[in-house]
Design a protein around this motif. Structure first.
Motif, PDB file in Angstrom:
ATOM      1  N   GLY A  24     -29.010 -18.167   3.337  1.00 21.62           N
ATOM      2  CA  GLY A  24     -28.996 -16.888   4.054  1.00 21.62           C
ATOM      3  C   GLY A  24     -27.679 -16.171   3.873  1.00 21.62           C
ATOM      4  O   GLY A  24     -27.571 -15.207   3.145  1.00 21.62           O
ATOM      5  N   TYR A  25     -26.638 -16.710   4.490  1.00 22.66           N
ATOM      6  CA  TYR A  25     -25.327 -16.064   4.414  1.00 22.66           C
ATOM      7  C   TYR A  25     -24.236 -17.026   3.947  1.00 22.66           C
ATOM      8  O   TYR A  25     -23.045 -16.754   4.097  1.00 22.66           O
ATOM      9  N   VAL A  59     -26.011  -5.792   3.615  1.00 18.92           N
ATOM     10  CA  VAL A  59     -24.891  -4.913   3.240  1.00 18.92           C
ATOM     11  C   VAL A  59     -24.666  -3.858   4.321  1.00 18.92           C
ATOM     12  O   VAL A  59     -23.540  -3.650   4.782  1.00 18.92           O
ATOM     13  N   THR A  60     -25.727  -3.196   4.746  1.00 20.37           N
ATOM     14  CA  THR A  60     -25.606  -2.160   5.775  1.00 20.37           C
ATOM     15  C   THR A  60     -25.158  -2.764   7.100  1.00 20.37           C
ATOM     16  O   THR A  60     -24.243  -2.247   7.755  1.00 20.37           O
ATOM     17  N   GLN A  76     -18.118  -8.093  -0.526  1.00 14.05           N
ATOM     18  CA  GLN A  76     -18.555  -9.058  -1.541  1.00 14.05           C
ATOM     19  C   GLN A  76     -19.475 -10.111  -0.923  1.00 14.05           C
ATOM     20  O   GLN A  76     -20.503 -10.455  -1.507  1.00 14.05           O
ATOM     21  N   GLU A  77     -19.137 -10.616   0.252  1.00 12.00           N
ATOM     22  CA  GLU A  77     -19.992 -11.603   0.916  1.00 12.00           C
ATOM     23  C   GLU A  77     -21.340 -10.993   1.279  1.00 12.00           C
ATOM     24  O   GLU A  77     -22.380 -11.628   1.103  1.00 12.00           O
TER      25      GLU A  77
END
Length: 160
Positions: A24-25, A59-60, A76-77
């Motif tokens: 996911g992240y 991103v948003t 970037q992440e």
């Protein structure tokens, strides 16, 4: 993976929910869940759906969270998180389970009580009124490895 494969066989499971390859992240525990799940799927041939988020939303959302000083994810992440929307195969409305989902987040003591980059966000998420939390976190997204392109499904039990 072998132990998970044994459980899959014992339960005669037809679907395994896991995380995408980045977890996911990028959380190391989520990445490990993906690795173990992918290996167990190879051992058993079970159908897999990988939990993710649309990359564009990441991103948003990251930009908004940075502006509000609720999280410190870099551009970037954020651009590396999740999955491009074009690869999302399933989108599930989980708003009716918002209270349970919020309680599950609250049970993550380290990010809620700690000083990690996302601690403020976790604390806010578990403190929100349930209807607000449901609006913000009321969707779950999945990608099905190997699925043909097509419309996004709202039913994880239906193969694409």
């Amino acid at each position: 993976a072998g132990r998970l494969a044994a459980i899959i066989r014992q339960e005669n499971a037809s679907l395994l929910l896991s995380y995408d390859e980045r977890g996911g992240y990028g959380h190391r525990d989520h990445v490990k869940v993906h690795e173990v799940g992918a290996r167990a799927a190879k051992l058993t041939g079970i159908r897999v759906l990988e939990g993710t988020v649309p990359r564009e939303l990441a991103v948003t959302g990251s930009a908004v969270l940075r502006a509000l000083r609720l999280a410190r994810f870099t551009d970037q992440e954020a651009r590396a998180a999740g999955t491009p929307s074009s690869a999302i195969t399933h989108r599930i409305d989980v708003r009716r389970f918002a209270a349970r989902k919020q309680a599950a987040l609250a049970a993550h003591l380290t990010p809620v009580q700690g000083k990690a980059r996302s601690a403020r966000l976790f604390r806010l998420a578990v403190a929100l009124p349930v209807p607000v939390f449901a609006r913000l976190a009321g969707r779950e997204w999945f990608t099905e490895p190997g699925a043909a392109p097509g419309p996004v499904s709202d039913d994880v039990l239906k193969p694409r």
